[in-house]
Enzyme design. Structure first.
Site, mmCIF file in Angstrom:
data_model
loop_
_atom_site.group_PDB
_atom_site.id
_atom_site.type_symbol
_atom_site.label_atom_id
_atom_site.label_comp_id
_atom_site.label_asym_id
_atom_site.label_seq_id
_atom_site.Cartn_x
_atom_site.Cartn_y
_atom_site.Cartn_z
ATOM 1 N N CYS B 105 0.895 -1.159 0.000
ATOM 2 C CA CYS B 105 0.000 0.000 0.000
ATOM 3 C C CYS B 105 0.928 1.201 0.000
ATOM 4 O O CYS B 105 1.487 1.556 1.039
ATOM 5 C CB CYS B 105 -0.915 0.002 1.221
ATOM 6 S SG CYS B 105 -1.864 1.533 1.379
ATOM 7 N N SER B 109 -1.040 2.109 4.476
ATOM 8 C CA SER B 109 -0.569 0.764 4.823
ATOM 9 C C SER B 109 -1.713 -0.224 4.892
ATOM 10 O O SER B 109 -1.763 -1.078 5.777
ATOM 11 C CB SER B 109 0.182 0.782 6.147
ATOM 12 O OG SER B 109 1.394 1.475 5.994
ATOM 13 N N CYS B 110 -2.658 -0.129 3.941
ATOM 14 C CA CYS B 110 -3.831 -0.994 3.968
ATOM 15 C C CYS B 110 -3.428 -2.462 3.805
ATOM 16 O O CYS B 110 -2.557 -2.787 3.017
ATOM 17 C CB CYS B 110 -4.788 -0.600 2.849
ATOM 18 S SG CYS B 110 -5.356 1.098 2.995
#
Lengths: 206, 200
Positions: B105, B109-110
């Site tokens: 990501c 920060s998925c």
């Protein structure tokens, strides 16, 4: 927004250093910010997750680049609770006993395109070339680039350009669009591609 | 703004800021009882890569499940009891002998929390986020995964609401292995795509 958070392809960063047997949290305060996302976005409906992402993007770039991940979460959540009027910055700084930097002011959101495109896997598409100052889930490394659709989501999701600003968001499918890495960077890895998940409003038919 | 600490005042520590935010909201009775403790408990115990490993091992051993996983990974994961926040729309990325997937990501920060667990620090690092899309092959090599030039590396950037897991190739030499034995080969790094399942 063309912010420092938009890191894909930026040169200059060094070695990735995985930590063996890494714990989920390193310090006891770290779950606080994460849990409070769900208080704000879930319990209170005070903001959306997209607004949280954008609040973090609105941090002073110097702060963003020198802060840890969970510090950015705390900063973004705190900024939104202050901006939405639940608490004050003064209270936070008094309780923290020092400076508590938040985020820079939010700018207007963006509406999704009215017209819906009926794009399908296999279609060639171009990513729009325009710039937008607010929240965008369109990394700048694909701006204006051409790719091929691999997948169209079976669900529709609130358009991030609107949801990131707390305004009514049109529901759109997103598309997994494949780009040849060499079309994005001339020095990209050989035989590699990059897939980006893009809301329909970021795409144009070609 | 005059009431704020001046720009020269010392920055409160990260812990002090997090605790101040909690205290300020608590003072207004905005945090349900035990909410943060319960969240931490779920994050540390329920969202874990063993869930994703279970999904992968089942896909390796049960062709009908594999088919369902490829068609609708959200439903297939739910069948095994895995779902929740950051797992509302899941897609499995199927590796082949000619194609290897790796997830990132770049914008934040998925990650698919319910099946991968919260992302590790290296995944959230500026180093990984900036480099993997552009120099995947050399970065993976640095991280211990040296793929032949003939294998396409496909980096998947988690920029919208889809959350991903990598479905790697089942390692050779695992014929007859149980689902549990196979699942033990699949780590968080394998599910992200920076490692391959290996038999010792």
């Amino acid at each position: 927004m063309d912010g420092v958070h938009d890191l894909g392809g930026v040169n200059g960063f060094g070695v990735v250093r995985p930590e063996p047997n890494e714990p989920v949290f390193h310090e006891s305060w770290e779950p606080i910010g994460y849990a409070l996302i769900f208080v704000g976005a879930g319990e209170l409906k005070a903001f959306t997750i997209d607004e949280l992402r954008h609040a973090i993007e609105r941090m002073d770039p110097r702060h963003y680049l020198t802060s840890s991940y969970y510090e950015r979460i705390v900063t973004g959540v705190a900024a939104l609770f202050v901006e939405k009027g639940y608490i004050t910055h003064e209270t936070l700084e008094a309780k923290a006993g020092g400076r508590f930097p938040l985020a820079l002011p939010v700018t207007p959101g963006e509406r999704a395109r009215d017209e819906s495109l009926d794009l399908q896997p296999g279609d060639a598409v171009a990513v729009r070339s325009g710039h937008f100052r607010g929240h965008a889930r369109m990394p700048r490394y694909v701006r204006g680039k051409r790719g091929t659709i691999l997948h169209r989501t079976t669900h529709a999701f609130p358009f991030a350009g609107s949801a990131g600003h707390g305004i009514e968001a049109k529901l759109e499918p997103t598309y997994h669009v494949k780009f040849e890495a060499k079309d994005l960077w001339s020095d990209a890895a050989d035989n590699s591609s990059v897939v980006v998940d893009l809301w329909e409003s970021y795409l144009e038919k070609i | 703004m005059s009431d704020h600490h001046s720009p020269e005042a010392p920055l409160a520590s990260k812990a002090a800021r997090a605790n101040a935010l909690r205290a300020a909201l608590d003072e207004k009775n905005l945090i349900p009882k035990d909410y943060i403790e319960n969240f931490a408990h779920v994050a540390e115990n329920d969202w874990k890569p063993q869930n994703g490993a279970h999904v992968v091992a089942k896909a390796w051993t049960d062709p009908a499940f594999r088919e369902r996983l490829l068609k609708d990974a959200t439903a297939a994961c739910a069948e095994l009891g895995y779902g929740g926040p950051q797992g509302e729309y899941i897609v499995a990325l199927v590796d082949t002998p000619q194609l290897h997937h790796v997830i990132v990501c770049t914008l934040c920060s998925c990650t698919a929390w319910p099946i991968l667990g919260l992302p590790p620090d290296w995944y959230k690092s500026f180093e990984y986020r900036s480099r993997v899309v552009r120099e995947s092959r050399s970065l993976l090599r640095e991280m211990g995964l040296d793929l032949p030039e003939s294998v396409e590396i496909r980096v998947v950037d988690t920029t919208a609401e889809t959350r991903f897991l990598v479905l790697p190739l089942r390692p050779q030499g695992t014929k007859g292995w149980s689902e549990d034995q196979l699942a033990a080969l699949v780590s968080k790094n394998v599910l992200i795509g920076v490692a391959l399942p290996k038999i010792d």
